[in-house]
Write a protein that holds these residues in place. Structure first.
Motif, short mmCIF file in Angstrom:
data_model
loop_
_atom_site.label_atom_id
_atom_site.label_comp_id
_atom_site.label_asym_id
_atom_site.label_seq_id
_atom_site.Cartn_x
_atom_site.Cartn_y
_atom_site.Cartn_z
N SER A 1 38.01 20.22 39.58
CA SER A 1 36.62 20.34 39.74
C SER A 1 36.06 19.92 38.53
O SER A 1 34.70 19.31 38.55
N VAL A 2 36.47 20.06 37.26
CA VAL A 2 35.55 19.75 36.03
C VAL A 2 36.36 18.24 35.51
O VAL A 2 36.18 18.14 34.36
N GLY A 3 37.23 17.73 36.37
CA GLY A 3 37.79 16.18 35.92
C GLY A 3 38.99 16.41 34.91
O GLY A 3 39.48 17.55 34.67
N ASP A 4 39.10 15.21 34.12
CA ASP A 4 40.07 14.91 33.13
C ASP A 4 39.60 15.29 31.98
O ASP A 4 40.61 15.62 30.88
N ASP A 5 38.32 15.26 31.66
CA ASP A 5 37.73 15.24 30.39
C ASP A 5 36.44 15.92 30.52
O ASP A 5 35.74 15.40 31.58
N HIS A 6 35.96 16.90 29.92
CA HIS A 6 34.39 17.47 30.08
C HIS A 6 33.89 18.23 29.05
O HIS A 6 34.51 18.43 28.27
N ASP A 7 32.68 18.21 29.17
CA ASP A 7 32.10 19.05 27.96
C ASP A 7 32.49 20.67 28.09
O ASP A 7 33.37 20.89 29.19
N GLU A 8 31.91 21.47 27.26
CA GLU A 8 32.31 22.83 27.52
C GLU A 8 31.93 23.46 28.98
O GLU A 8 31.00 22.94 29.50
N VAL A 9 32.63 24.24 29.56
CA VAL A 9 32.31 24.48 30.95
C VAL A 9 31.65 25.95 30.76
O VAL A 9 32.22 27.02 30.30
N PRO A 10 30.29 26.01 31.16
CA PRO A 10 29.71 27.40 31.36
C PRO A 10 30.33 28.20 32.19
O PRO A 10 30.93 27.61 33.41
N GLY A 11 30.08 29.42 32.30
CA GLY A 11 30.59 30.42 33.01
C GLY A 11 30.34 30.34 34.55
O GLY A 11 31.08 30.96 35.41
N HIS A 12 29.36 29.72 34.84
CA HIS A 12 28.83 29.57 36.53
C HIS A 12 29.66 28.40 37.00
O HIS A 12 29.50 28.32 38.41
N VAL A 13 30.53 27.66 36.38
CA VAL A 13 31.35 26.43 36.97
C VAL A 13 32.63 27.15 37.00
O VAL A 13 33.30 27.50 36.15
N ASP A 14 33.42 27.17 38.28
CA ASP A 14 34.44 27.39 38.58
C ASP A 14 35.52 26.33 38.28
O ASP A 14 35.37 25.13 38.84
N VAL A 15 36.47 26.49 37.32
CA VAL A 15 37.56 25.37 36.80
C VAL A 15 38.69 25.47 38.26
O VAL A 15 39.38 26.56 37.90
N THR A 16 38.86 24.68 39.04
CA THR A 16 39.67 24.87 40.35
C THR A 16 40.06 23.69 40.79
O THR A 16 39.36 22.60 40.62
N THR A 17 41.11 23.56 41.76
CA THR A 17 41.38 22.64 42.46
C THR A 17 41.02 23.08 43.96
O THR A 17 41.37 22.21 44.77
N GLY A 18 40.31 24.08 44.07
CA GLY A 18 39.74 24.46 45.28
C GLY A 18 40.53 25.80 45.84
O GLY A 18 41.55 25.95 45.51
N HIS A 19 39.84 26.36 46.45
CA HIS A 19 39.79 27.49 47.07
C HIS A 19 40.17 27.59 48.67
O HIS A 19 39.45 26.78 49.50
N ALA A 20 40.93 28.47 49.33
CA ALA A 20 40.89 28.64 50.58
C ALA A 20 39.58 29.05 51.44
O ALA A 20 39.14 29.71 50.70
N LEU A 21 39.41 28.37 52.33
CA LEU A 21 38.13 28.55 53.17
C LEU A 21 38.58 29.42 54.10
O LEU A 21 39.41 29.32 55.00
N GLU A 22 37.91 30.71 54.24
CA GLU A 22 38.16 31.82 55.20
C GLU A 22 36.99 31.95 55.91
O GLU A 22 35.97 32.71 55.74
#
Length: 135
Positions: A111-132
């Motif tokens: 979700s934050v790509g291959d290169d990124h600025d510092e990731v703030p705490g409200h942004v989830d670094v993920t490849t996606g979560h299960a939709l329930e």
């Protein structure tokens, strides 16, 4: 993740989670994920080196800031609009008042790509979560 043999109501799917900047995996199409995400505030400047990124605004409005060879620009996408960020383009999505967005990306894309600025705490670094979604 189903979504292939069972219809998925988007309103129900978006109602199933509250977290912003934390995409849910709604379906798979070949080697691509169909992700649902809620946007609020700002994401992080980032780039996907080897893939384009597809945005479809289902509800609300988003802005995507882009760093292009000609300089920076911002595109505004109201509900019902789509936009593709070309691979290799630094971009930063945001939403002032909140939005619901459908994304299409190759499976496993971070979700934050291959290169990124510092990731703030409200942004989830993920490849996606299960939709329930409960019936």
């Amino acid at each position: 993740m189903d979504g292939v043999n069972t219809p998925l109501d988007l309103a129900t799917a978006f109602a199933a989670f509250d977290q912003t900047w934390s995409p849910r995996l709604a379906a798979e199409v070949n080697d691509y994920d169909i992700r649902l995400a809620k946007f609020a505030g700002e994401h992080v400047w980032h780039v996907h080196t080897d893939t384009d990124e597809f945005f479809l605004v289902v509800d609300g409005e988003i802005e995507i800031a882009l760093r292009e060879p000609a300089g920076e620009r911002t595109v505004t996408l109201p509900a019902g609009s789509l936009f593709v960020v070309p691979r290799g383009t630094y971009h930063k999505p945001s939403s002032r008042n909140g939005a619901q967005v459908l994304l299409v990306e190759p499976t496993g894309t971070l979700s934050v790509g291959d290169d990124h600025d510092e990731v703030p705490g409200h942004v989830d670094v993920t490849t996606g979560h299960a939709l329930e979604v409960t019936a």
